[in-house]
Design an enzyme around this catalytic site. Structure first.
Site, PDB file in Angstrom:
ATOM      1  N   ARG A  16       0.822  -1.211   0.000  1.00 32.28           N
ATOM      2  CA  ARG A  16       0.000   0.000   0.000  1.00 32.28           C
ATOM      3  C   ARG A  16       0.855   1.260   0.000  1.00 32.28           C
ATOM      4  O   ARG A  16       2.051   1.245   0.271  1.00 32.28           O
ATOM      5  CB  ARG A  16      -0.900   0.034   1.232  1.00 32.28           C
ATOM      6  CG  ARG A  16      -2.003  -0.982   1.241  1.00 32.28           C
ATOM      7  CD  ARG A  16      -2.745  -0.929   2.578  1.00 32.28           C
ATOM      8  NE  ARG A  16      -1.906  -1.316   3.690  1.00 32.28           N
ATOM      9  CZ  ARG A  16      -2.209  -1.117   4.969  1.00 32.28           C
ATOM     10  NH1 ARG A  16      -3.340  -0.504   5.288  1.00 32.28           N
ATOM     11  NH2 ARG A  16      -1.397  -1.524   5.929  1.00 32.28           N
ATOM     12  N   LYS A  75       3.435   1.506   7.525  1.00 35.93           N
ATOM     13  CA  LYS A  75       3.716   0.528   8.578  1.00 35.93           C
ATOM     14  C   LYS A  75       5.081   0.768   9.202  1.00 35.93           C
ATOM     15  O   LYS A  75       5.754   1.758   8.923  1.00 35.93           O
ATOM     16  CB  LYS A  75       3.589  -0.886   8.020  1.00 35.93           C
ATOM     17  CG  LYS A  75       2.190  -1.201   7.504  1.00 35.93           C
ATOM     18  CD  LYS A  75       1.103  -1.060   8.553  1.00 35.93           C
ATOM     19  CE  LYS A  75       1.112  -2.189   9.554  1.00 35.93           C
ATOM     20  NZ  LYS A  75      -0.018  -2.104  10.509  1.00 35.93           N
ATOM     21  N   HIS A  93       1.541   2.546  16.412  1.00 34.40           N
ATOM     22  CA  HIS A  93       1.098   1.560  17.409  1.00 34.40           C
ATOM     23  C   HIS A  93       1.917   1.702  18.699  1.00 34.40           C
ATOM     24  O   HIS A  93       2.440   0.739  19.238  1.00 34.40           O
ATOM     25  CB  HIS A  93       1.214   0.140  16.851  1.00 34.40           C
ATOM     26  CG  HIS A  93       0.459  -0.065  15.578  1.00 34.40           C
ATOM     27  ND1 HIS A  93      -0.918  -0.029  15.504  1.00 34.40           N
ATOM     28  CD2 HIS A  93       0.895  -0.274  14.310  1.00 34.40           C
ATOM     29  CE1 HIS A  93      -1.306  -0.223  14.251  1.00 34.40           C
ATOM     30  NE2 HIS A  93      -0.239  -0.361  13.508  1.00 34.40           N
ATOM     31  N   ARG A 128     -11.652  10.423  13.649  1.00 36.63           N
ATOM     32  CA  ARG A 128     -10.512  10.206  12.759  1.00 36.63           C
ATOM     33  C   ARG A 128     -10.789  10.775  11.379  1.00 36.63           C
ATOM     34  O   ARG A 128     -11.886  10.634  10.840  1.00 36.63           O
ATOM     35  CB  ARG A 128     -10.175   8.714  12.657  1.00 36.63           C
ATOM     36  CG  ARG A 128      -9.491   8.170  13.890  1.00 36.63           C
ATOM     37  CD  ARG A 128      -9.141   6.707  13.736  1.00 36.63           C
ATOM     38  NE  ARG A 128      -8.138   6.490  12.693  1.00 36.63           N
ATOM     39  CZ  ARG A 128      -7.625   5.296  12.410  1.00 36.63           C
ATOM     40  NH1 ARG A 128      -8.034   4.220  13.066  1.00 36.63           N
ATOM     41  NH2 ARG A 128      -6.718   5.180  11.458  1.00 36.63           N
ATOM     42  N   ASP A 215     -23.303  -3.088  18.339  1.00 37.22           N
ATOM     43  CA  ASP A 215     -22.553  -1.850  18.491  1.00 37.22           C
ATOM     44  C   ASP A 215     -22.656  -1.410  19.953  1.00 37.22           C
ATOM     45  O   ASP A 215     -22.803  -2.245  20.846  1.00 37.22           O
ATOM     46  CB  ASP A 215     -23.065  -0.793  17.511  1.00 37.22           C
ATOM     47  CG  ASP A 215     -21.944   0.124  17.046  1.00 37.22           C
ATOM     48  OD1 ASP A 215     -21.253  -0.233  16.071  1.00 37.22           O
ATOM     49  OD2 ASP A 215     -21.752   1.184  17.658  1.00 37.22           O
ATOM     50  N   ASP A 268      -4.938  -5.831  18.770  1.00 37.25           N
ATOM     51  CA  ASP A 268      -4.015  -5.228  19.733  1.00 37.25           C
ATOM     52  C   ASP A 268      -3.755  -6.212  20.874  1.00 37.25           C
ATOM     53  O   ASP A 268      -4.011  -5.907  22.042  1.00 37.25           O
ATOM     54  CB  ASP A 268      -4.593  -3.925  20.292  1.00 37.25           C
ATOM     55  CG  ASP A 268      -3.889  -2.698  19.749  1.00 37.25           C
ATOM     56  OD1 ASP A 268      -2.712  -2.814  19.389  1.00 37.25           O
ATOM     57  OD2 ASP A 268      -4.522  -1.632  19.681  1.00 37.25           O
TER      58      ASP A 268
END
Length: 362
Positions: A16, A75, A93, A128, A215, A268
């Site tokens: 990507r 990344k 991260h 975001r 949700d 995560d």
């Protein structure tokens, strides 16, 4: 003059890119300087960026970029322990207690650089501004169905690959599922109204899978959630965060459940706030699932670069979302960039002294 340096990705199976040639042409027209590193595997050829006006640099040459260049990738960087001196735009991260994130922050501290984390580019309300979430959910649901199909013949999910487009991915997946001779499984998607959950639900629905969408309303009571264990597949689209409920507790590996596949798209596992407590590490393209129970089987899919399975569609979508934010790099102390840097400074101030490559806080 703002200088954006688009680095080549060094991670395997990462094709990507966060900006298209049209985006480069647009930024140059606004007065920015853009350098793009050569990359034989990037989904968009280097010559297309050159034709748009970008300077081309050798792959991996960003450490020698001018001091004022802003290094832009997606990344992780090579884990060689070198201090980081530039401003870097990337998915770090690093702010949820992850051990590797502590090491990365240490490298920035040692080099005097700055991490501008793409995950935390937000507007004034905290929303975001750009995300790969839809395609992460889409591909994550696809791999979870591949894992389910493999289980039906007593196997485990084989390696996965990138597809030229989503239609070819669907054709491959449909053939695998039809070959099982079994009815379509039942899936539950947690976070169904968000970007990730929407992508997952769209793929599952296209494959004829019955989807239960949960949700905030369904998870507000905090658990436990025995209904999850009554489905064949769980897709978790909820990021780890303080106060997140536990959707799958450690004891869920025991018999007495229908659940056979967990697609943890949020992925995560090393965060203290992870809502999935039956595994401790990510998976990858070569080994897409981790088998955490045998009787009955329970596999966890936790690939952390899922959108790269559809690299062109995900790159073009993300780049379109991000371009208006990149335009604002001329005023890096304001707006989304100012908020991202302030967040980095807050976490850096809490970093334990002595954290560096190979040493994490005890």
């Amino acid at each position: 003059m703002t200088h954006l340096w688009v680095r080549a990705e060094s991670r395997p199976n990462e094709d990507r890119v966060g900006i298209t040639p049209d985006g480069v042409r647009h930024l140059i027209a606004r007065g920015m300087r853009v350098t793009v590193e050569d990359s034989a595997r990037r989904v968009i050829p280097t010559e297309d960026y050159a034709a748009a006006g970008a300077a081309v640099a050798p792959e991996g040459s960003w450490p020698g970029a001018p001091a004022d260049a802003i290094i832009f990738g997606l990344k992780e960087l090579p884990e060689n322990g070198t201090p980081l001196t530039h401003r870097h735009i990337m998915f770090g991260h690093a702010f949820k207690g992850q051990p590797a994130g502590q090491v990365l922050q240490g490298r920035f501290r040692d080099g005097g650089g700055t991490l501008l984390d793409l995950e935390y580019l937000t507007d004034e309300t905290g929303r975001r501004l750009a995300a790969f979430g839809y395609w992460a959910g889409y591909a994550g649901a696809a791999v979870s169905l591949m894992a389910w199909a493999a289980q039906q013949s007593g196997g485990i999910c084989p390696p996965v690959r990138a597809y030229p487009d989503r239609h070819l991915m669907q054709d491959d997946l449909r053939a695998r599922m039809d070959a099982t001779g079994r009815p379509r499984p039942r899936a539950i998607v947690i976070g169904a109204k968000g970007r990730v959950g929407s992508g997952a639900s769209d793929l599952l629905t296209a494959m004829g899978v019955r989807v239960t969408g949960w949700d905030m309303a369904e998870t507000a009571h905090g658990g436990p959630f025995p209904e999850i264990l009554m489905h064949d597949i769980l897709i978790n689209a909820i990021l780890a965060h303080p106060g997140a409920p536990v959707f799958v507790a450690p004891e869920a590996v025991r018999p007495g459940r229908t659940l056979g596949v967990i697609g943890d798209v949020a992925c995560d596992p090393t965060s203290d706030f992870s809502p999935i407590k039956v595994y401790d590490r990510t998976t990858d393209w070569q080994a897409p699932v981790l088998r955490v129970a045998e009787a009955p089987v329970l596999d966890v899919m936790a690939i952390d670069n899922l959108p790269s399975m559809l690299p062109r569609e995900s790159s073009e979508d993300y780049a379109a979302q991000l371009l208006p934010v990149l335009e604002a790099l001329d005023a890096p102390q304001e707006g989304a960039w100012g908020r991202a840097e302030a967040l980095y400074r807050q976490h850096l101030a809490r970093l334990q002294p002595g954290v560096h490559e190979g040493l994490t806080p005890s």
